[in-house]
Design a protein around this motif. Structure first.
Motif, PDB file in Angstrom:
ATOM      1  N   LYS A  10       0.824  -1.207   0.000  1.00 10.93           N
ATOM      2  CA  LYS A  10       0.000   0.000   0.000  1.00 10.93           C
ATOM      3  C   LYS A  10       0.861   1.261   0.000  1.00 10.93           C
ATOM      4  O   LYS A  10       0.597   2.193  -0.768  1.00 10.93           O
ATOM      5  CB  LYS A  10      -0.984  -0.013   1.171  1.00 10.93           C
ATOM      6  CG  LYS A  10      -2.108  -1.024   0.963  1.00 10.93           C
ATOM      7  CD  LYS A  10      -3.151  -0.943   2.052  1.00 10.93           C
ATOM      8  CE  LYS A  10      -4.316  -1.862   1.712  1.00 10.93           C
ATOM      9  NZ  LYS A  10      -5.386  -1.786   2.700  1.00 10.93           N
ATOM     10  N   ALA A  11       1.892   1.303   0.803  1.00 13.35           N
ATOM     11  CA  ALA A  11       2.760   2.485   0.832  1.00 13.35           C
ATOM     12  C   ALA A  11       3.524   2.624  -0.483  1.00 13.35           C
ATOM     13  O   ALA A  11       3.675   3.734  -1.010  1.00 13.35           O
ATOM     14  CB  ALA A  11       3.738   2.400   2.003  1.00 13.35           C
ATOM     15  N   MET A  16       4.092   5.407  -5.759  1.00 13.62           N
ATOM     16  CA  MET A  16       4.081   5.351  -7.218  1.00 13.62           C
ATOM     17  C   MET A  16       2.997   6.258  -7.780  1.00 13.62           C
ATOM     18  O   MET A  16       3.224   6.996  -8.746  1.00 13.62           O
ATOM     19  CB  MET A  16       3.852   3.906  -7.665  1.00 13.62           C
ATOM     20  CG  MET A  16       3.880   3.711  -9.160  1.00 13.62           C
ATOM     21  SD  MET A  16       3.498   2.006  -9.626  1.00 13.62           S
ATOM     22  CE  MET A  16       1.712   2.019  -9.533  1.00 13.62           C
ATOM     23  N   CYS A  17       1.818   6.247  -7.171  1.00 13.41           N
ATOM     24  CA  CYS A  17       0.694   7.057  -7.656  1.00 13.41           C
ATOM     25  C   CYS A  17       0.871   8.546  -7.378  1.00 13.41           C
ATOM     26  O   CYS A  17       0.154   9.375  -7.931  1.00 13.41           O
ATOM     27  CB  CYS A  17      -0.615   6.550  -7.068  1.00 13.41           C
ATOM     28  SG  CYS A  17      -1.072   4.923  -7.703  1.00 13.41           S
ATOM     29  N   ALA A  18       1.831   8.900  -6.537  1.00 12.03           N
ATOM     30  CA  ALA A  18       2.136  10.311  -6.287  1.00 12.03           C
ATOM     31  C   ALA A  18       3.047  10.892  -7.368  1.00 12.03           C
ATOM     32  O   ALA A  18       3.262  12.103  -7.409  1.00 12.03           O
ATOM     33  CB  ALA A  18       2.785  10.469  -4.908  1.00 12.03           C
ATOM     34  N   SER A  60      13.825 -11.417  -9.264  1.00 15.21           N
ATOM     35  CA  SER A  60      15.211 -11.441  -8.797  1.00 15.21           C
ATOM     36  C   SER A  60      15.400 -10.794  -7.434  1.00 15.21           C
ATOM     37  O   SER A  60      16.181 -11.278  -6.623  1.00 15.21           O
ATOM     38  CB  SER A  60      16.115 -10.759  -9.823  1.00 15.21           C
ATOM     39  OG  SER A  60      15.702  -9.423 -10.018  1.00 15.21           O
ATOM     40  N   SER A  61      14.672  -9.715  -7.167  1.00 14.63           N
ATOM     41  CA  SER A  61      14.919  -8.968  -5.933  1.00 14.63           C
ATOM     42  C   SER A  61      13.687  -8.790  -5.053  1.00 14.63           C
ATOM     43  O   SER A  61      13.805  -8.377  -3.906  1.00 14.63           O
ATOM     44  CB  SER A  61      15.470  -7.584  -6.281  1.00 14.63           C
ATOM     45  OG  SER A  61      14.463  -6.828  -6.954  1.00 14.63           O
ATOM     46  N   GLY A  62      12.504  -9.042  -5.595  1.00 15.67           N
ATOM     47  CA  GLY A  62      11.270  -8.782  -4.852  1.00 15.67           C
ATOM     48  C   GLY A  62      10.863  -7.323  -4.861  1.00 15.67           C
ATOM     49  O   GLY A  62       9.918  -6.938  -4.181  1.00 15.67           O
ATOM     50  N   ALA A  63      11.559  -6.483  -5.654  1.00 20.58           N
ATOM     51  CA  ALA A  63      11.234  -5.058  -5.723  1.00 20.58           C
ATOM     52  C   ALA A  63       9.824  -4.871  -6.275  1.00 20.58           C
ATOM     53  O   ALA A  63       9.408  -5.558  -7.217  1.00 20.58           O
ATOM     54  CB  ALA A  63      12.244  -4.323  -6.592  1.00 20.58           C
ATOM     55  N   PHE A  64       9.092  -3.929  -5.699  1.00 23.09           N
ATOM     56  CA  PHE A  64       7.744  -3.600  -6.154  1.00 23.09           C
ATOM     57  C   PHE A  64       7.839  -2.815  -7.460  1.00 23.09           C
ATOM     58  O   PHE A  64       8.493  -1.775  -7.529  1.00 23.09           O
ATOM     59  CB  PHE A  64       7.011  -2.780  -5.087  1.00 23.09           C
ATOM     60  CG  PHE A  64       5.620  -2.379  -5.481  1.00 23.09           C
ATOM     61  CD1 PHE A  64       4.573  -3.282  -5.358  1.00 23.09           C
ATOM     62  CD2 PHE A  64       5.352  -1.116  -5.975  1.00 23.09           C
ATOM     63  CE1 PHE A  64       3.277  -2.922  -5.723  1.00 23.09           C
ATOM     64  CE2 PHE A  64       4.063  -0.744  -6.335  1.00 23.09           C
ATOM     65  CZ  PHE A  64       3.029  -1.655  -6.210  1.00 23.09           C
ATOM     66  N   VAL A  65       7.181  -3.323  -8.506  1.00 17.35           N
ATOM     67  CA  VAL A  65       7.224  -2.711  -9.835  1.00 17.35           C
ATOM     68  C   VAL A  65       5.962  -1.915 -10.110  1.00 17.35           C
ATOM     69  O   VAL A  65       6.000  -0.873 -10.761  1.00 17.35           O
ATOM     70  CB  VAL A  65       7.429  -3.809 -10.909  1.00 17.35           C
ATOM     71  CG1 VAL A  65       7.325  -3.243 -12.308  1.00 17.35           C
ATOM     72  CG2 VAL A  65       8.759  -4.523 -10.700  1.00 17.35           C
ATOM     73  N   GLY A  66       4.813  -2.411  -9.644  1.00 15.01           N
ATOM     74  CA  GLY A  66       3.545  -1.740  -9.921  1.00 15.01           C
ATOM     75  C   GLY A  66       2.395  -2.707  -9.840  1.00 15.01           C
ATOM     76  O   GLY A  66       2.375  -3.603  -8.998  1.00 15.01           O
ATOM     77  N   ALA A  90       5.789   1.727 -11.816  1.00 15.18           N
ATOM     78  CA  ALA A  90       6.637   2.809 -11.317  1.00 15.18           C
ATOM     79  C   ALA A  90       7.598   3.235 -12.430  1.00 15.18           C
ATOM     80  O   ALA A  90       8.071   2.416 -13.216  1.00 15.18           O
ATOM     81  CB  ALA A  90       7.408   2.344 -10.085  1.00 15.18           C
ATOM     82  N   ARG A  91       7.863   4.520 -12.501  1.00 14.69           N
ATOM     83  CA  ARG A  91       8.672   5.073 -13.583  1.00 14.69           C
ATOM     84  C   ARG A  91      10.047   4.418 -13.703  1.00 14.69           C
ATOM     85  O   ARG A  91      10.576   4.263 -14.801  1.00 14.69           O
ATOM     86  CB  ARG A  91       8.828   6.590 -13.397  1.00 14.69           C
ATOM     87  CG  ARG A  91       9.431   7.229 -14.600  1.00 14.69           C
ATOM     88  CD  ARG A  91       9.520   8.720 -14.599  1.00 14.69           C
ATOM     89  NE  ARG A  91       9.011   9.418 -13.458  1.00 14.69           N
ATOM     90  CZ  ARG A  91       9.256  10.691 -13.234  1.00 14.69           C
ATOM     91  NH1 ARG A  91      10.013  11.378 -14.058  1.00 14.69           N
ATOM     92  NH2 ARG A  91       8.753  11.289 -12.178  1.00 14.69           N
ATOM     93  N   ALA A  92      10.639   4.007 -12.592  1.00 11.92           N
ATOM     94  CA  ALA A  92      11.962   3.370 -12.630  1.00 11.92           C
ATOM     95  C   ALA A  92      11.969   2.091 -13.460  1.00 11.92           C
ATOM     96  O   ALA A  92      13.032   1.633 -13.879  1.00 11.92           O
ATOM     97  CB  ALA A  92      12.432   3.063 -11.207  1.00 11.92           C
TER      98      ALA A  92
END
Length: 173
Positions: A10-11, A16-18, A60-66, A90-92
């Motif tokens: 959620k955070a 991302m939505c900001a 690979s990392s568990g990073a949140f993409v979207g 997310a833009r990244a």
């Protein structure tokens, strides 16, 4: 990887939505409460329909993409009732093929597991990035299918939408 939503998402999703670039062609979620409500809606949709816009993370990392997945179109238009495929990243993570990969996974699930006959996608006529993803997914576009989004005001620059279609028969061929 598409997966179920988790509380820490959620955070991340709100952050991302900001980002104005992420939301440029999407209906705004201007507060943390509105982005949390969007995720709560996804959870309800999953419970009711067996699918939703799932969280996307890197294997690979568990990073949140979207977020990406399938939704029942919740407005009336010439192509409804329908199920749509969509993504919000997310833009990244733009320009790296993640939207196409997630869209492909969602379409495959819709056609193979849910046995849907057709899945649509729509985006603002100005959203060239999403149009390219839809093309890479093999979705067809006919100008005659384009429409004015019924939930957007006449003066809203996002009101005019393109509609793209994917058919189960083509997907499985």
């Amino acid at each position: 990887m598409l997966r179920a939503w988790q509380e820490p998402d959620k955070a991340r999703f709100a952050g991302m939505c900001a980002d104005p670039a992420v939301m440029q062609y999407l209906r705004p979620l201007p507060t943390r409460a509105s982005s949390d409500a969007w995720i709560d809606y996804q959870l309800e949709h999953q419970s009711s329909h067996g699918f939703c816009m799932w969280a996307v993370e890197l294997r690979s990392s568990g990073a949140f993409v979207g977020a990406a997945g399938l939704m029942v179109v919740n407005f009336s238009a010439h192509f409804t009732p329908a199920v749509e495929v969509g993504w919000r990243l997310a833009r990244a993570f733009w320009g790296q093929g993640f939207a196409t990969e997630a869209g492909r996974a969602a379409l495959d699930y819709g056609f193979r597991e849910l046995d849907l006959r057709e899945i649509v996608a729509h985006a603002s006529i100005h959203n060239a990035r999403s149009h390219r993803v839809m093309a890479r997914l093999g979705m067809s576009h006919n100008d005659a299918d384009d429409f004015d989004h019924p939930r957007l005001e006449e003066a809203d620059p996002l009101r005019r939408q393109t509609l793209h279609r994917a058919l189960r028969s083509d997907w499985l061929a």
